[in-house]
Motif scaffolding. Structure first.
Motif, mmCIF file in Angstrom:
data_model
loop_
_atom_site.group_PDB
_atom_site.id
_atom_site.type_symbol
_atom_site.label_atom_id
_atom_site.label_comp_id
_atom_site.label_asym_id
_atom_site.label_seq_id
_atom_site.Cartn_x
_atom_site.Cartn_y
_atom_site.Cartn_z
ATOM 1 N N TYR A 38 52.432 -4.304 1.765
ATOM 2 C CA TYR A 38 53.149 -4.361 0.483
ATOM 3 C C TYR A 38 52.424 -3.689 -0.675
ATOM 4 O O TYR A 38 52.184 -4.278 -1.709
ATOM 5 C CB TYR A 38 53.507 -5.820 0.151
ATOM 6 C CG TYR A 38 54.359 -6.450 1.220
ATOM 7 C CD1 TYR A 38 53.763 -7.197 2.245
ATOM 8 C CD2 TYR A 38 55.722 -6.236 1.268
ATOM 9 C CE1 TYR A 38 54.547 -7.740 3.264
ATOM 10 C CE2 TYR A 38 56.510 -6.780 2.295
ATOM 11 C CZ TYR A 38 55.899 -7.513 3.292
ATOM 12 O OH TYR A 38 56.658 -8.038 4.312
ATOM 13 N N PHE A 46 60.511 -2.333 1.876
ATOM 14 C CA PHE A 46 61.018 -3.657 2.258
ATOM 15 C C PHE A 46 62.317 -3.946 1.516
ATOM 16 O O PHE A 46 63.281 -4.462 2.101
ATOM 17 C CB PHE A 46 59.991 -4.763 2.014
ATOM 18 C CG PHE A 46 60.578 -6.125 2.307
ATOM 19 C CD1 PHE A 46 60.742 -7.058 1.298
ATOM 20 C CD2 PHE A 46 61.031 -6.442 3.583
ATOM 21 C CE1 PHE A 46 61.329 -8.288 1.568
ATOM 22 C CE2 PHE A 46 61.628 -7.674 3.857
ATOM 23 C CZ PHE A 46 61.773 -8.589 2.841
ATOM 24 N N TYR A 55 69.595 -5.733 9.213
ATOM 25 C CA TYR A 55 68.674 -6.780 8.752
ATOM 26 C C TYR A 55 69.459 -7.869 8.025
ATOM 27 O O TYR A 55 69.637 -7.842 6.814
ATOM 28 C CB TYR A 55 67.589 -6.178 7.847
ATOM 29 C CG TYR A 55 66.460 -7.162 7.544
ATOM 30 C CD1 TYR A 55 66.430 -7.861 6.339
ATOM 31 C CD2 TYR A 55 65.472 -7.413 8.485
ATOM 32 C CE1 TYR A 55 65.422 -8.786 6.074
ATOM 33 C CE2 TYR A 55 64.457 -8.333 8.227
ATOM 34 C CZ TYR A 55 64.438 -9.014 7.024
ATOM 35 O OH TYR A 55 63.431 -9.918 6.767
ATOM 36 N N GLY A 160 62.765 -16.457 2.671
ATOM 37 C CA GLY A 160 62.761 -15.205 3.417
ATOM 38 C C GLY A 160 62.163 -15.307 4.809
ATOM 39 O O GLY A 160 61.874 -14.311 5.435
ATOM 40 N N SER A 161 61.954 -16.532 5.288
ATOM 41 C CA SER A 161 61.301 -16.727 6.594
ATOM 42 C C SER A 161 59.909 -16.124 6.600
ATOM 43 O O SER A 161 59.377 -15.708 7.628
ATOM 44 C CB SER A 161 62.129 -16.108 7.728
ATOM 45 O OG SER A 161 61.744 -16.701 8.965
ATOM 46 N N ASN A 165 55.679 -15.233 9.443
ATOM 47 C CA ASN A 165 54.645 -14.201 9.608
ATOM 48 C C ASN A 165 53.354 -14.788 10.169
ATOM 49 O O ASN A 165 52.461 -14.051 10.578
ATOM 50 C CB ASN A 165 54.297 -13.592 8.244
ATOM 51 C CG ASN A 165 55.070 -12.324 7.971
ATOM 52 O OD1 ASN A 165 54.990 -11.794 6.891
ATOM 53 N ND2 ASN A 165 55.828 -11.828 8.935
ATOM 54 N N TYR A 205 64.595 -5.268 13.356
ATOM 55 C CA TYR A 205 63.224 -4.795 13.133
ATOM 56 C C TYR A 205 63.010 -3.382 13.670
ATOM 57 O O TYR A 205 61.881 -2.885 13.706
ATOM 58 C CB TYR A 205 62.219 -5.785 13.750
ATOM 59 C CG TYR A 205 62.230 -7.095 13.006
ATOM 60 C CD1 TYR A 205 63.175 -8.083 13.319
ATOM 61 C CD2 TYR A 205 61.378 -7.325 11.927
ATOM 62 C CE1 TYR A 205 63.244 -9.254 12.596
ATOM 63 C CE2 TYR A 205 61.436 -8.504 11.208
ATOM 64 C CZ TYR A 205 62.372 -9.461 11.532
ATOM 65 O OH TYR A 205 62.455 -10.627 10.807
ATOM 66 N N PHE A 215 58.310 1.646 7.167
ATOM 67 C CA PHE A 215 57.636 0.464 6.587
ATOM 68 C C PHE A 215 56.395 0.134 7.415
ATOM 69 O O PHE A 215 55.314 -0.093 6.878
ATOM 70 C CB PHE A 215 58.621 -0.700 6.559
ATOM 71 C CG PHE A 215 58.070 -2.028 6.149
ATOM 72 C CD1 PHE A 215 57.851 -3.022 7.087
ATOM 73 C CD2 PHE A 215 57.773 -2.308 4.822
ATOM 74 C CE1 PHE A 215 57.349 -4.273 6.716
ATOM 75 C CE2 PHE A 215 57.277 -3.555 4.436
ATOM 76 C CZ PHE A 215 57.064 -4.532 5.387
ATOM 77 N N MET A 251 55.903 -6.458 15.769
ATOM 78 C CA MET A 251 55.933 -5.031 15.405
ATOM 79 C C MET A 251 54.565 -4.451 15.735
ATOM 80 O O MET A 251 53.528 -5.103 15.534
ATOM 81 C CB MET A 251 56.213 -4.848 13.915
ATOM 82 C CG MET A 251 57.639 -5.133 13.522
ATOM 83 S SD MET A 251 58.219 -4.225 12.054
ATOM 84 C CE MET A 251 56.848 -4.249 10.960
ATOM 85 N N GLU A 281 52.580 -6.952 12.861
ATOM 86 C CA GLU A 281 53.281 -8.120 12.295
ATOM 87 C C GLU A 281 53.920 -8.950 13.393
ATOM 88 O O GLU A 281 54.376 -8.386 14.398
ATOM 89 C CB GLU A 281 54.400 -7.647 11.338
ATOM 90 C CG GLU A 281 55.120 -8.803 10.622
ATOM 91 C CD GLU A 281 56.308 -8.318 9.782
ATOM 92 O OE1 GLU A 281 57.245 -7.743 10.342
ATOM 93 O OE2 GLU A 281 56.243 -8.487 8.553
ATOM 94 N N SER A 283 57.043 -11.937 13.532
ATOM 95 C CA SER A 283 58.044 -12.609 12.714
ATOM 96 C C SER A 283 58.677 -13.679 13.593
ATOM 97 O O SER A 283 59.569 -13.388 14.394
ATOM 98 C CB SER A 283 59.089 -11.592 12.236
ATOM 99 O OG SER A 283 59.824 -12.130 11.179
HETATM 100 C C1 AVJ Z 1 59.252 -10.548 4.409
HETATM 101 C C2 AVJ Z 1 57.920 -11.250 6.237
HETATM 102 C C3 AVJ Z 1 60.084 -12.198 5.939
HETATM 103 O O1 AVJ Z 1 59.321 -10.894 8.733
HETATM 104 O O2 AVJ Z 1 61.441 -10.398 8.421
HETATM 105 C C4 AVJ Z 1 61.056 -7.108 7.489
HETATM 106 C C5 AVJ Z 1 59.135 -8.628 6.703
HETATM 107 N N1 AVJ Z 1 59.182 -6.962 8.557
HETATM 108 N N2 AVJ Z 1 61.191 -6.178 8.441
HETATM 109 C C6 AVJ Z 1 60.246 -10.423 8.049
HETATM 110 C C7 AVJ Z 1 59.796 -7.590 7.584
HETATM 111 C C8 AVJ Z 1 60.044 -6.060 9.092
HETATM 112 C C9 AVJ Z 1 59.957 -9.918 6.652
HETATM 113 N N3 AVJ Z 1 59.278 -10.971 5.844
#
Ligand code: AVJ
Length: 320
Positions: A38, A46, A55, A160-161, A165, A205, A215, A251, A281, A283
């Motif tokens: 970020y 994002f 998404y 935002g869940s 993460n 994703y 991203f 990811m 990442e 999720s």
């Molecule tokens: C912001 C962490 C909730 O995990 O869905 C979006 C970040 N990564 N697309 C997620 C994200 C890839 C998002 N968060």
């Protein structure tokens, strides 16, 4: 009135990135924490992701908050909104408006690692809500929860869940820290993405336009700029996979070729084998019974569970 507390300086962030890079690039498999996505460009990408057809989480959560903001305000009776991972967007305003309509709203406490972003968001909200006390906090909410302003009846929102993460062990200590900082007058508001058809999860994703791929690759640009590294983002493929055991989307960045990447600020060279993948990442996706159990283990009691119409996402209220 606007006040900003700084518990994280630019030097702290620079050191944290260095430490994370040294640890993550030496790990097997390599990995980097998602917080480094970020920078300004990553935050912009994002925002673009949240508008993608594939998404669904942002739209789903917004639908729930529009419908349930009154119930959230009534269910919490809060005079303070604490938002971890601050927004200044529609979701924040839906909650502030609902708490305002309930006649209880007194203070907004946005918390984020980025001081620049936070300054703008806090000033925007202060302008839009005359008389509201805005107390912004520049902090890493995975480490600085004990430094949040206390007092009053707080609605602590993690939307935002973003909770997803963190892998289970880190989530447990985060929820435990959150609980130990709460009084019985506080309420926890969580947005959680739900387990569903893996094809829909992967598409969310790995969008057709490749915005998520950009991203993901952007973290290499952050390393290049901040650590004087020599990554070629074009030499890495974006990977998004569903892990059915862990029930999370992972990811990764896959090195197309065998390559050696200098990271000058760390005085090291990182080797990638052809096809080697670096995790950038996770999720996690939730089932009601699992998040209820995790909350219970941290001392919270689930009070309200609100899924969206399609059952893709849920917002919940929990009591300490
Ligand atoms: C912001 C962490 C909730 O995990 O869905 C979006 C970040 N990564 N697309 C997620 C994200 C890839 C998002 N968060």
């Amino acid at each position: 009135m606007l006040r900003i507390d700084h518990h994280l300086t630019a030097d702290d962030l620079a050191k944290a990135l260095r430490d994370d890079a040294v640890e993550g690039l030496a790990a097997r498999p390599k990995s980097l924490p998602p917080k480094w996505f970020y920078d300004a460009r990553g935050s912009g990408l994002f925002e673009e992701i949240t508008r993608l057809r594939e998404y669904y989480p942002t739209r789903a959560e917004r639908e729930i908050l529009r419908e349930r903001a009154g119930g959230i305000a009534a269910g919490s009776g809060a005079d303070t909104l604490v938002e971890l991972g601050a927004g200044s967007g529609e979701k924040t305003r839906l909650l502030l408006d609902a708490l305002g309509d309930a006649g209880t709203l007194r203070r907004f406490v946005p918390v984020d690692v980025s001081g620049d972003f936070l300054g703008e968001a806090a000033a925007e909200i202060e302008g839009a809500y005359p008389g509201l006390e805005v107390h912004a906090v520049v902090a890493d909410f995975e480490r600085h929860l004990h430094l949040l302003p206390a007092g009053g009846r707080r609605l602590v929102a993690v939307l935002g869940s973003t909770l997803g993460n963190q892998p289970p062990a880190a989530r447990m200590s985060f929820l435990g820290d959150l609980h130990s900082g709460c009084t019985e007058d506080d309420t926890l508001l969580l947005g959680v993405d739900l387990v569903k058809d893996p094809a829909r999860l992967v598409a969310a994703y790995d969008d057709a336009r490749g915005v998520t791929a950009e991203f993901n690759r952007n973290v290499l640009r952050v390393l290049n700029r901040e650590l004087d590294a020599g990554f070629d983002p074009g030499a890495f493929d974006h990977v998004a996979v569903w892990d059915p055991g862990a029930e999370w989307i992972e990811m990764r960045l896959r090195s197309r070729t065998r390559q050696r990447v200098p990271v000058a600020a760390l005085g090291l060279t990182v080797e990638f084998a052809a096809g080697e993948e670096m995790r950038t990442e996770i999720s996690a996706k939730f089932r009601r019974e699992r998040i209820e159990a995790e909350l219970g283990a941290a001392g919270f009691t689930l009070q309200d569970w609100w899924p969206d119409g399609a059952g893709d996402f849920a917002v919940l209220l929990a009591r300490p």
